[in-house]
Design an enzyme around this catalytic site. Structure first.
Site, mmCIF file in Angstrom:
data_model
loop_
_atom_site.group_PDB
_atom_site.id
_atom_site.type_symbol
_atom_site.label_atom_id
_atom_site.label_comp_id
_atom_site.label_asym_id
_atom_site.label_seq_id
_atom_site.Cartn_x
_atom_site.Cartn_y
_atom_site.Cartn_z
ATOM 1 N N LEU A 8 -45.863 22.004 -15.615
ATOM 2 C CA LEU A 8 -44.958 22.459 -16.674
ATOM 3 C C LEU A 8 -43.513 22.391 -16.190
ATOM 4 C CD1 LEU A 8 -46.883 25.525 -18.137
ATOM 5 C CD2 LEU A 8 -47.265 23.064 -18.464
ATOM 6 N N ARG A 15 -30.801 30.830 -16.605
ATOM 7 C CA ARG A 15 -30.150 31.625 -15.549
ATOM 8 C C ARG A 15 -29.593 30.781 -14.410
ATOM 9 N NH1 ARG A 15 -33.860 35.846 -13.345
ATOM 10 N NH2 ARG A 15 -32.020 36.321 -12.099
ATOM 11 N N LYS A 22 -33.599 22.743 -14.745
ATOM 12 C CA LYS A 22 -33.933 23.577 -13.577
ATOM 13 C C LYS A 22 -34.763 22.837 -12.522
ATOM 14 C CE LYS A 22 -36.861 27.045 -14.149
ATOM 15 N NZ LYS A 22 -37.343 28.419 -14.361
ATOM 16 N N GLY A 104 -43.359 23.374 -12.500
ATOM 17 C CA GLY A 104 -42.409 22.491 -11.807
ATOM 18 C C GLY A 104 -41.348 23.233 -11.016
ATOM 19 N N GLU A 154 -49.259 40.207 -20.327
ATOM 20 C CA GLU A 154 -47.836 39.978 -20.054
ATOM 21 C C GLU A 154 -47.116 41.322 -19.979
ATOM 22 O OE1 GLU A 154 -46.271 36.912 -19.301
ATOM 23 O OE2 GLU A 154 -48.421 36.738 -18.990
ATOM 24 N N LYS A 333 -22.619 3.708 10.523
ATOM 25 C CA LYS A 333 -23.182 3.482 9.184
ATOM 26 C C LYS A 333 -23.709 2.063 9.096
ATOM 27 C CE LYS A 333 -21.451 1.445 5.993
ATOM 28 N NZ LYS A 333 -20.763 0.737 4.918
ATOM 29 N N TYR A 369 -13.966 -2.924 5.650
ATOM 30 C CA TYR A 369 -13.694 -2.882 4.203
ATOM 31 C C TYR A 369 -12.285 -3.374 3.948
ATOM 32 C CZ TYR A 369 -13.584 -0.712 -0.462
ATOM 33 O OH TYR A 369 -13.505 -0.481 -1.813
ATOM 34 N N ARG A 422 -2.628 -8.104 21.582
ATOM 35 C CA ARG A 422 -1.640 -7.024 21.480
ATOM 36 C C ARG A 422 -0.345 -7.554 22.078
ATOM 37 N NH1 ARG A 422 -4.520 -3.950 26.512
ATOM 38 N NH2 ARG A 422 -3.367 -5.062 28.120
HETATM 39 C C1 UD1 Z 1 -45.411 33.156 -16.869
HETATM 40 C C2 UD1 Z 1 -46.755 33.834 -17.147
HETATM 41 C C3 UD1 Z 1 -46.815 35.142 -16.379
HETATM 42 C C4 UD1 Z 1 -46.604 34.902 -14.896
HETATM 43 C C5 UD1 Z 1 -45.284 34.144 -14.655
HETATM 44 C C6 UD1 Z 1 -45.186 33.720 -13.234
HETATM 45 C C7 UD1 Z 1 -47.411 33.178 -19.400
HETATM 46 C C8 UD1 Z 1 -47.496 33.616 -20.815
HETATM 47 N N1 UD1 Z 1 -46.876 34.075 -18.558
HETATM 48 O O1 UD1 Z 1 -44.424 34.003 -17.418
HETATM 49 O O2 UD1 Z 1 -48.074 35.765 -16.577
HETATM 50 O O3 UD1 Z 1 -46.595 36.111 -14.188
HETATM 51 O O4 UD1 Z 1 -45.266 32.946 -15.462
HETATM 52 O O5 UD1 Z 1 -43.933 33.147 -13.006
HETATM 53 O O6 UD1 Z 1 -47.855 32.108 -19.069
HETATM 54 N N2 UD1 Z 1 -42.580 26.338 -19.631
HETATM 55 C C9 UD1 Z 1 -42.623 25.180 -20.345
HETATM 56 N N3 UD1 Z 1 -42.669 25.255 -21.711
HETATM 57 C C10 UD1 Z 1 -42.671 26.428 -22.363
HETATM 58 C C11 UD1 Z 1 -42.639 27.623 -21.633
HETATM 59 C C12 UD1 Z 1 -42.600 27.556 -20.256
HETATM 60 O O7 UD1 Z 1 -42.625 24.090 -19.787
HETATM 61 O O8 UD1 Z 1 -42.717 26.399 -23.607
HETATM 62 C C13 UD1 Z 1 -42.535 26.277 -18.161
HETATM 63 C C14 UD1 Z 1 -41.227 26.838 -17.630
HETATM 64 O O9 UD1 Z 1 -40.279 25.809 -17.477
HETATM 65 C C15 UD1 Z 1 -41.638 27.431 -16.303
HETATM 66 C C16 UD1 Z 1 -43.083 27.829 -16.522
HETATM 67 O O10 UD1 Z 1 -43.536 27.102 -17.642
HETATM 68 O O11 UD1 Z 1 -41.613 26.493 -15.271
HETATM 69 C C17 UD1 Z 1 -43.239 29.324 -16.754
HETATM 70 O O12 UD1 Z 1 -42.517 29.684 -17.873
HETATM 71 P P1 UD1 Z 1 -41.726 31.041 -17.948
HETATM 72 O O13 UD1 Z 1 -41.111 31.150 -19.283
HETATM 73 O O14 UD1 Z 1 -40.886 31.193 -16.758
HETATM 74 O O15 UD1 Z 1 -42.958 32.059 -17.867
HETATM 75 P P2 UD1 Z 1 -42.876 33.595 -17.642
HETATM 76 O O16 UD1 Z 1 -42.470 34.242 -18.907
HETATM 77 O O17 UD1 Z 1 -42.144 33.900 -16.434
#
Ligand code: UD1
Length: 453
Positions: A8, A15, A22, A104, A154, A333, A369, A422
């Site tokens: 993902l 942030r 990111k 990711g 959650e 280099k 160069y 020289r």
């Molecule tokens: C998620 C988990 C939580 C866990 C935490 C750990 C869920 C609902 N919650 O929460 O239980 O403790 O991770 O860090 O899964 N991402 C996407 N597409 C989206 C949403 C998220 O690609 O639509 C990716 C984000 O870029 C990120 C990862 O998924 O890399 C996690 O998403 P994030 O929104 O940070 O999850 P948390 O709310 O922290």
């Protein structure tokens, strides 16, 4: 059983306060995404699918650079982790093994941990990676009943009792592929965030009579990056691990905390690295070499017995053969320095080759160069380049040739020849004393007129 990865990487990472997605922020000179992909690649996955969203084009490029076989799918809108995994359905069509979901932005999951999850899959349909922490903060909580994971709640949706649980969800999950997509079809967004939670598949699997469990790993492994401070922590963690690995492999780091390594740094046994050395990407140092303090190396190869620094800079394409010496304030280099050659002081050697045993005098510069194009300098073996020689490329210096100090060399020097380029010295006996007298008198006169005026 075969495994495939869904990584993902669609989130924006608000942030981070950055124009860069990111997952493209770097740890040890490689994007977070590449670290996550590498962690998963240790399992030799059948398929790797990266879910991109924010900055998808750049994310796709980074994914393909790391693994040309990786498939990148688009998540147009970020509607939650469950929704994100859904986007991989088509790319996973026909795959019947275990899908491992990674983030990711979570670079440090070890192969051993992933293997433990796969081992747990033998007895369970869903395996979630958890970690125990005294400060569970806003992480999802894992609700266990014996070895059964009954639900992930959650933080936003949890009651006080659930919030008191210290076993947290890392986000990494392993699940039977067919089951995963079946369950995701049933996930709704009826929760405090209005998102489709991947975590809901735990309860759904239990309701379908399936078995879910958690595997626990140290919290460090699950470190996710969502701020610059987090990125700095990840960098520090990577460096600590990489330094410890080198020490383990028989490399001497005099002051380990001051040495910075890249994701692909290779250093052989019995190499000594003195304090404050920085390795950029693409460096290999062979057995028995010494990298002295305050040197900076990038895209280069240092052979056995070579000594580099202190205060040396090796840039991409620097190739040092065995027993070479590159000393203080020397920059190299795109140049090969053959066996036993020495460039010991204050020199720039760029786009050049230096033959075996040649000595390059202090302050020598290859003028490579002309403001538009780069040109090559070839220096033969056994040559002696006098201090402060300017070698105006393209130019060749033959084997066993010599240049006089301060020469500006613009034409080729045959083997064995001495080149002087020289102005000839003109010495005037007694002239210095006269000059001193004259200057002293002028100074006295100036002081006098100041006192009077
Ligand atoms: C998620 C988990 C939580 C866990 C935490 C750990 C869920 C609902 N919650 O929460 O239980 O403790 O991770 O860090 O899964 N991402 C996407 N597409 C989206 C949403 C998220 O690609 O639509 C990716 C984000 O870029 C990120 C990862 O998924 O890399 C996690 O998403 P994030 O929104 O940070 O999850 P948390 O709310 O922290």
């Amino acid at each position: 059983m075969e495994t495939s990865l869904v990584i993902l990487a669609a989130g924006k990472g608000t942030r981070m306060q950055s124009d860069l997605p990111k997952v493209l922020h770097q740890v040890a000179h490689a994007p977070l995404l590449a670290h996550a992909m590498r962690a998963g690649a240790a399992l030799d996955p059948a398929r790797t699918v990266v879910v991109a969203g924010h900055g998808a084009e750049a994310v796709a490029q980074a994914a393909e650079e790391e693994n040309a076989q990786a498939r990148v799918v688009l998540q147009q809108e970020q509607l939650g982790t469950g929704h994100a995994v859904m986007q991989a359905r088509e790319a996973m069509a026909g795959f019947a093994g275990t899908v491992i979901v990674l983030y990711g932005d979570t670079p440090f999951i070890t192969e051993a941990t992933l293997q433990a999850m796969i081992a747990a899959r033998a007895d369970h349909d869903v395996v979630v990676l958890g970690f125990d922490t005294p400060q569970p903060g806003r992480y999802g909580r894992l609700k266990m009943d014996g070895d059964q994971l009954t639900a992930i709640v959650e933080f936003k949706d949890a009651d006080a009792e659930e919030r008191a649980i210290t076993l947290c969800n890392s986000g990494v999950m392993a699940c039977d592929a067919t089951l995963l997509f079946d369950l995701l079809d049933r996930v709704s967004n009826d929760n405090a965030s209005g998102e489709y939670y991947l975590t809901d598949i735990v309860e759904l699997s239990r309701a379908a009579g399936k078995s879910a469990t958690a595997v626990v790993c140290p919290q460090d492994e699950t470190l996710g990056v969502d701020s610059r401070a987090g990125l700095a922590r990840a960098e520090a963690l990577f460096q600590d691990r990489a330094r410890a690995e080198l020490l383990e492999l028989g490399v001497t780091l005099t002051a380990p905390d001051t040495v910075y390594l890249a994701h692909d740094t290779i250093i052989g046994r019995d190499v000594t690295v003195e304090p404050h050395v920085v390795f950029g990407p693409g460096v290999t140092v062979e057995t028995g070499a010494t990298i002295r303090a305050f040197s900076h190396l990038e895209g280069c190869h240092v052979s056995r017995g070579a000594v580099v620094g202190p205060y040396a800079r090796l840039r991409p394409g620097a190739e040092l053969a065995e027993d070479t010496r590159v000393g203080n304030f020397v920059e190299i280099k795109n140049a090969t320095i053959a066996e036993g050659a020495k460039v010991n002081h204050l020199s720039y050697i760029g786009d050049a080759s230096v033959g075996a045993g040649t000595n390059i005098g202090a302050g020598t510069i290859t003028c490579n160069y002309d403001g538009f194009l780069k040109h090559h300098t070839e220096i033969g073996a056994g040559a002696f380049i006098g201090s402060n020689t300017m070698l105006v490329a393209p130019v060749k210096v033959g084997n066993n040739a010599m240049t006089a100090s301060g020469s500006v060399i613009t034409t080729d020097i045959p083997d064995g020849a001495l080149a002087l380029a020289r102005a000839r010295q003109d010495t005037k006996p007694g002239r210095a004393l006269k000059l001193f007298d004259y200057l002293r008198a002028r100074k006295q006169q100036q002081q006098k007129s100041k006192e009077q005026g």
